[in-house]
Design an enzyme around this catalytic site. Structure first.
Site, PDB file in Angstrom:
ATOM      1  N   HIS A  17      55.830  81.195  13.842  1.00 24.55           N
ATOM      2  CA  HIS A  17      57.007  80.506  13.605  1.00 24.55           C
ATOM      3  C   HIS A  17      58.044  81.127  14.286  1.00 24.55           C
ATOM      4  CE1 HIS A  17      55.018  79.548   9.295  1.00 24.55           C
ATOM      5  NE2 HIS A  17      55.291  78.448  10.066  1.00 24.55           N
ATOM      6  N   LYS A  41      54.454  71.792  -5.043  1.00 26.24           N
ATOM      7  CA  LYS A  41      53.731  73.190  -4.331  1.00 26.24           C
ATOM      8  C   LYS A  41      54.288  74.484  -4.759  1.00 26.24           C
ATOM      9  CE  LYS A  41      51.860  73.429   0.146  1.00 26.24           C
ATOM     10  NZ  LYS A  41      51.897  72.952   1.742  1.00 26.24           N
ATOM     11  N   ARG A  90      49.617  73.971  17.484  1.00 28.44           N
ATOM     12  CA  ARG A  90      48.872  75.123  17.754  1.00 28.44           C
ATOM     13  C   ARG A  90      47.378  74.650  18.466  1.00 28.44           C
ATOM     14  NH1 ARG A  90      48.969  76.982  11.795  1.00 28.44           N
ATOM     15  NH2 ARG A  90      48.881  74.913  11.672  1.00 28.44           N
ATOM     16  N   SER A 128      50.484  80.676   7.823  1.00 28.28           N
ATOM     17  CA  SER A 128      50.830  81.111   6.646  1.00 28.28           C
ATOM     18  C   SER A 128      49.623  81.239   5.570  1.00 28.28           C
ATOM     19  CB  SER A 128      52.102  80.318   6.111  1.00 28.28           C
ATOM     20  OG  SER A 128      53.243  80.339   7.005  1.00 28.28           O
TER      21      SER A 128
END
Ligand code: PNS
Length: 160
Positions: A17, A41, A90, A128
């Protein structure tokens, strides 16, 4: 002034990030990192903690701001007078989800563009959730998250 928004969950911010933030802050006049408040979440860090961790990691980049938002991303962009969403890509596996989100956002507001920045080669495996898994099982997360974030992740997991 060209303002862009870099949205995400950032639970927690990773070096992947941070790399996208550094590079895109050079492309736009102002970059707002938008941390999504998602009541469905529950993350490792609460929203205020995520915002603080990002603020520490970007403290030396003058044109980056960090804020939380809830609801639709396009409404947050309107509030910030921004017309561009920055997302990191990515691998091919990110493409489908990101493509769908960018189409939905441009359907909701055709004036908004999503700009994709490719992850640097060294960060293309980072997420993450993988950082949390590694830390959870006692692995070393040095180099995966900003140095200022590392003790926070270790402490948080210790106190779970
Ligand atoms: O880091 P993440 O979890 O991949 O980020 C996802 C995020 C925050 C960019 C996405 O969930 C989002 O934009 N949420 C806000 C709700 C919204 O605007 N939905 C419509 C677009 S599909």
């Amino acid at each position: 002034m060209r303002t862009a928004v870099y949205p995400g969950s950032f639970d927690p911010i990773t070096n992947g990030h941070l790399d996208i933030i550094k590079r895109s802050s050079k492309v736009f006049d102002e970059l707002v990192v938008g941390v999504l408040v998602n009541p469905q979440k529950k993350g490792l860090f609460d929203i205020e903690e995520r915002v603080e961790l990002i603020k520490k990691a970007v403290k030396d980049i003058p044109n980056v701001k960090v804020e939380s938002f809830s609801g639709l991303l396009i409404n947050f962009l309107r509030q910030k007078h921004a017309k561009v969403i920055v997302k990191g890509l990515r691998a091919v596996s990110d493409f489908e989800y990101e493509f769908q989100m960018s189409l939905m956002n441009s359907k909701l507001d055709p004036n908004i563009e999503t700009v994709f920045m490719m992850a640097s080669a060294g960060n293309s495996f980072l997420s993450s959730s993988s950082v949390k898994q590694v830390a959870m099982f006692g692995g070393c997360i040095q180099g995966l998250v900003p140095d200022s974030v590392m003790p926070a992740v270790i402490n948080k997991i210790k106190n779970l």
